[in-house]
Design a protein around this motif. Structure first.
Motif, PDB file in Angstrom:
ATOM      1  N   GLU A 110       0.829  -1.209   0.000  1.00 28.09           N
ATOM      2  CA  GLU A 110       0.000   0.000   0.000  1.00 28.09           C
ATOM      3  C   GLU A 110       0.859   1.254   0.000  1.00 28.09           C
ATOM      4  N   PHE A 111       2.053   1.173   0.576  1.00 30.75           N
ATOM      5  CA  PHE A 111       2.980   2.299   0.590  1.00 30.75           C
ATOM      6  C   PHE A 111       3.337   2.702  -0.842  1.00 30.75           C
ATOM      7  N   LEU A 112       3.688   1.715  -1.666  1.00 30.80           N
ATOM      8  CA  LEU A 112       4.049   1.996  -3.059  1.00 30.80           C
ATOM      9  C   LEU A 112       2.835   2.408  -3.877  1.00 30.80           C
ATOM     10  N   GLU A 113       1.707   1.734  -3.657  1.00 28.28           N
ATOM     11  CA  GLU A 113       0.488   2.040  -4.396  1.00 28.28           C
ATOM     12  C   GLU A 113       0.033   3.482  -4.158  1.00 28.28           C
ATOM     13  N   ALA A 114       0.282   3.993  -2.966  1.00 28.13           N
ATOM     14  CA  ALA A 114      -0.109   5.366  -2.637  1.00 28.13           C
ATOM     15  C   ALA A 114       0.910   6.391  -3.145  1.00 28.13           C
ATOM     16  N   GLY A 115       2.027   5.938  -3.675  1.00 27.21           N
ATOM     17  CA  GLY A 115       3.048   6.843  -4.190  1.00 27.21           C
ATOM     18  C   GLY A 115       3.788   7.622  -3.118  1.00 27.21           C
ATOM     19  N   LEU A 116       3.829   7.092  -1.910  1.00 28.22           N
ATOM     20  CA  LEU A 116       4.426   7.818  -0.794  1.00 28.22           C
ATOM     21  C   LEU A 116       5.948   7.806  -0.821  1.00 28.22           C
ATOM     22  N   ASP A 117       6.536   6.894  -1.587  1.00 26.73           N
ATOM     23  CA  ASP A 117       7.997   6.821  -1.655  1.00 26.73           C
ATOM     24  C   ASP A 117       8.598   8.125  -2.180  1.00 26.73           C
ATOM     25  N   GLU A 118       7.830   8.878  -2.958  1.00 28.91           N
ATOM     26  CA  GLU A 118       8.321  10.143  -3.512  1.00 28.91           C
ATOM     27  C   GLU A 118       8.662  11.161  -2.420  1.00 28.91           C
ATOM     28  N   TYR A 119       7.922  11.137  -1.320  1.00 32.52           N
ATOM     29  CA  TYR A 119       8.199  12.067  -0.222  1.00 32.52           C
ATOM     30  C   TYR A 119       9.561  11.806   0.399  1.00 32.52           C
ATOM     31  N   PHE A 120       9.977  10.567   0.422  1.00 30.26           N
ATOM     32  CA  PHE A 120      11.234  10.191   1.057  1.00 30.26           C
ATOM     33  C   PHE A 120      12.428  10.437   0.140  1.00 30.26           C
ATOM     34  N   ALA A 121      12.181  10.725  -1.119  1.00 31.11           N
ATOM     35  CA  ALA A 121      13.249  11.027  -2.070  1.00 31.11           C
ATOM     36  C   ALA A 121      13.498  12.528  -2.144  1.00 31.11           C
ATOM     37  N   GLY A 122      12.666  13.316  -1.478  1.00 34.42           N
ATOM     38  CA  GLY A 122      12.778  14.768  -1.532  1.00 34.42           C
ATOM     39  C   GLY A 122      13.584  15.337  -0.387  1.00 34.42           C
TER      40      GLY A 122
END
Length: 171
Positions: free
Chosen positions: A100-112
């Motif tokens: 669900e973490f990947l499906e929600a696209g939340l990984d982008e926040y951690f790359a910023g």
């Protein structure tokens, strides 16, 4: 009253304290605020009701947020933008599966470049970025036990600053 049981040593790797109540939990969060910077990942660990969101509330108030502070249990993320910092408060308690973490696209926040404070990080493993700092809260009698551990050089700098803030005499 915050009772420091073990201050950060020369390496800045850990802090341990007893917190008498909610005000102390918010005060620990307020002391954390000046130590935050972009691209910092902090895991908040503790059972339900341990004070994770209360700590974040103290941090946000110290950074200047005047609005309501709620746990992002249903929204997954609450973003806060300050002049010097973007802060993202996550809560993954309701995840049924880590995907669900990947499906929600939340990984982008951690790359910023934002500071990420994460409740229930285990629910997003193995996809979640590793922490620089782990903060643990637990019920201890009528108060809380607080522990902070640095896991990276950025985390050691953060805890060193937190320790300095906690060592300052009250105004």
């Amino acid at each position: 009253m915050i009772q420091i049981l073990h201050p950060a040593d020369d390496t800045g790797r850990g802090i341990s304290a007893h917190l008498d109540g909610e005000a102390d939990t918010e005060a620990i969060g307020a002391a954390l605020a000046p130590a935050l910077h972009g691209a910092l990942v902090i895991y908040l660990r503790g059972d339900l009701g341990a004070g994770k969101t209360t700590l974040v509330r103290g941090t946000l108030r110290a950074l200047g947020h005047e609005g309501k502070v709620k746990s992002p249990t249903y929204t997954l993320i609450e973003p806060y933008v300050f002049s010097r910092l973007n802060l993202y408060h996550f809560d993954f308690y309701r995840f049924a599966v880590p995907d669900e973490f990947l499906e929600a696209g939340l990984d982008e926040y951690f790359a910023g470049n934002g500071a990420c404070l994460v409740e229930w990080p285990d629910k997003a493993a193995p996809y979640l970025a590793p922490p620089d700092v782990e903060l643990r809260l637990g019920v201890a009698g009528t108060g809380r036990h607080f522990e902070a551990s640095a896991l990276t050089e950025a985390g050691r700098k953060c805890l060193s600053r937190l320790n300095s803030e906690l060592s300052r005499p009250p105004l």
